[in-house]
Design a protein around this motif. Structure first.
Motif, PDB file in Angstrom:
ATOM      1  N   ALA A 156      -6.898  -3.465  -2.276  1.00  0.00           N
ATOM      2  CA  ALA A 156      -6.559  -2.039  -2.246  1.00  0.00           C
ATOM      3  C   ALA A 156      -7.065  -1.354  -3.504  1.00  0.00           C
ATOM      4  CB  ALA A 156      -5.051  -1.850  -2.119  1.00  0.00           C
TER       5      ALA A 156
ATOM      6  N   PHE B  94       0.834  -1.204   0.000  1.00  0.00           N
ATOM      7  CA  PHE B  94       0.000   0.000   0.000  1.00  0.00           C
ATOM      8  C   PHE B  94       0.864   1.247   0.000  1.00  0.00           C
ATOM      9  CE2 PHE B  94       0.399  -1.141   4.531  1.00  0.00           C
ATOM     10  CZ  PHE B  94       0.800   0.056   5.100  1.00  0.00           C
TER      11      PHE B  94
ATOM     12  N   TYR C 214       0.333  -5.023   9.825  1.00  0.00           N
ATOM     13  CA  TYR C 214       0.918  -3.970   8.997  1.00  0.00           C
ATOM     14  C   TYR C 214       2.440  -3.986   9.089  1.00  0.00           C
ATOM     15  CZ  TYR C 214      -3.716  -1.887   8.547  1.00  0.00           C
ATOM     16  OH  TYR C 214      -5.040  -1.672   8.262  1.00  0.00           O
TER      17      TYR C 214
ATOM     18  N   ASP D  27      -4.118   5.135  -0.793  1.00  0.00           N
ATOM     19  CA  ASP D  27      -4.800   3.850  -0.931  1.00  0.00           C
ATOM     20  C   ASP D  27      -5.960   3.722   0.047  1.00  0.00           C
ATOM     21  OD1 ASP D  27      -3.514   2.637  -3.030  1.00  0.00           O
ATOM     22  OD2 ASP D  27      -2.119   1.495  -1.785  1.00  0.00           O
TER      23      ASP D  27
ATOM     24  N   LEU E 105      -7.538   0.546   1.792  1.00  0.00           N
ATOM     25  CA  LEU E 105      -7.419  -0.881   2.053  1.00  0.00           C
ATOM     26  C   LEU E 105      -8.767  -1.368   2.563  1.00  0.00           C
ATOM     27  CD1 LEU E 105      -3.996  -0.994   3.958  1.00  0.00           C
ATOM     28  CD2 LEU E 105      -4.415  -1.571   1.565  1.00  0.00           C
TER      29      LEU E 105
ATOM     30  N   ASN F  47      -6.487   2.749  -5.040  1.00  0.00           N
ATOM     31  CA  ASN F  47      -5.952   4.072  -4.775  1.00  0.00           C
ATOM     32  C   ASN F  47      -6.959   5.145  -5.173  1.00  0.00           C
ATOM     33  OD1 ASN F  47      -4.086   6.623  -5.410  1.00  0.00           O
ATOM     34  ND2 ASN F  47      -2.984   5.238  -4.036  1.00  0.00           N
TER      35      ASN F  47
END
Length: 387
Positions: free
Chosen positions: A248, A142, A158, A146, A148, A250
């Motif tokens: 994801a 990412f 993460y 983005d 998510l 963007n």
């Protein structure tokens, strides 16, 4: 998700004998929502995902409303939310109802545990930073801008490679999905949709960890965090397939629509949940008729609360906002351009605004944590001469 995806090794048929090289059976797991009738995926583990060595209560989550409800337009400067170590434990809730919760977090480092949200789907907007969302279903890199989308129950972690990190998190009690009107009868995103399956990034790499030991997992359920100790590394999935996985999109891959005259916010819808929608306001040309008024007209949010998160400091109809501002315009009051914004917009060719909007169909509560970052004079900002 409205499309099928697969990674790794799979047997030819579901629910059949599938053995490892040493002769042991892979452990099959169905992950999905709405019991056995919603979108789902089948995962194949090296070891059963059910082995737990211990559990303990970690904390009750503080999601309580301000003690005395204040009605009116509100403004919160989320950039003032202090950074904390954890992307999970240091989330600060700002607004909530029974359908959705909006929080801010500015984590300084990855967690030393895995996480599973057992009560909500998550939309995580990466306002700053970059890294990799690790999950039992693979890795999703990412970057700034983005969204998510992490369906409920998917175990994740993460990893950061760009700092600082700032995230806007929307938790949904219902399933987060692409808007129905963008899809054809087969579930495919149509030509009229502002993004398509090419823009959606599912997991592409599936690292497999064959490790026994003690591994920490934090689970959120009914606003309580429980820590479990797992008997093996949870990212031991060798293959999976289905419609249920993290992905994801963007915000800059969302294609904004422009009309001869001003188009209303539903034009910018990006996701839908149960009881709310999320929209993306992106840089774009203004309306192209010589007599058009680019900024929004005054409107009343009948049966809807409108929330905007400003991902930069520009917005066509607002003044006195900054990067990270969150505005709440509730049902029951009209709102519109600030004084002078209409005249200023005439003849302008484009806007560079970048914002995430959440519209809820039921009223939102302001948390007591949000009061410390509130601009309490915001409701006066439509008065001539204010500020």
């Amino acid at each position: 998700m409205p499309f099928y995806h697969q990674l790794g090794e799979l047997p030819r048929k579901r629910h059949t004998v599938f053995r490892q090289s040493g002769g042991q059976l892979y452990a099959e797991e169905l992950a999905g929502n709405k019991g056995f009738v919603g979108p789902a995926s089948l995962l194949y583990h090296l070891r059963p995902p059910t082995a737990v060595l211990g559990r303990k209560h970690l904390r009750d989550l503080d999601r309580t409303a301000e003690s005395k409800r204040v009605f009116g337009h509100r403004h919160f400067r989320s950039i003032r939310v202090k950074s904390g170590p954890s992307p999970v434990l240091d989330r600060v809730p700002i607004l909530f109802n029974n359908d959705a919760t909006m929080s801010i977090v500015a984590p300084r480092r990855p967690d030393e545990f895995f996480y599973r949200n057992g009560q909500a789907d998550e939309i995580v907007f990466i306002s700053e930073g970059g890294g990799v969302l690790e999950s039992q279903m693979g890795e999703v890199p990412f970057r700034q801008g983005d969204y998510l989308v992490i369906p409920r129950g998917i175990l994740n972690h993460y990893r950061f490679n760009q700092k600082p990190v700032r995230m806007l998190i929307i938790e949904s009690a219902g399933h987060v999905r692409t808007p129905h009107r963008y899809r054809n009868e087969f579930g495919q995103l149509g030509e009229q949709a502002p993004y398509c399956e090419r823009d959606i990034r599912p997991p592409r790499e599936l690292p497999v960890f064959d490790k026994k030991g003690k591994f920490r997992l934090v689970v959120k359920h009914q606003d309580v965090l429980t820590e479990l100790t797992l008997a093996h590394h949870p990212f031991d999935v060798v293959g999976w397939d289905g419609f249920y996985f993290p992905w994801a999109l963007n915000i800059h891959d969302f294609e904004p629509r422009v009309g001869r005259f001003h188009l209303p916010p539903p034009t910018h819808q990006t996701f839908e949940g149960d009881g709310f929608v999320v929209c993306s306001f992106c840089p774009r040309p203004y309306d192209f008729d010589p007599q058009s008024v680019p900024v929004p007209y005054n409107h009343s949010n009948v049966m809807s609360d409108e929330v905007l998160y400003y991902a930069n400091s520009e917005f066509m109809s607002r003044k006195d906002i900054e990067y990270g501002s969150i505005t709440l315009h509730p049902d029951g009051l009209p709102h519109g351009p600030h004084p002078g914004r209409v005249e200023e917009s005439l003849g302008q060719k484009r806007t560079e605004e970048l914002a995430v909007m959440m519209d809820t169909h039921r009223p939102l509560n302001v948390t007591h944590q949000a009061l410390g970052i509130e601009d309490k004079s915001y409701y006066l900002s439509w008065s001539e001469g204010h500020g």
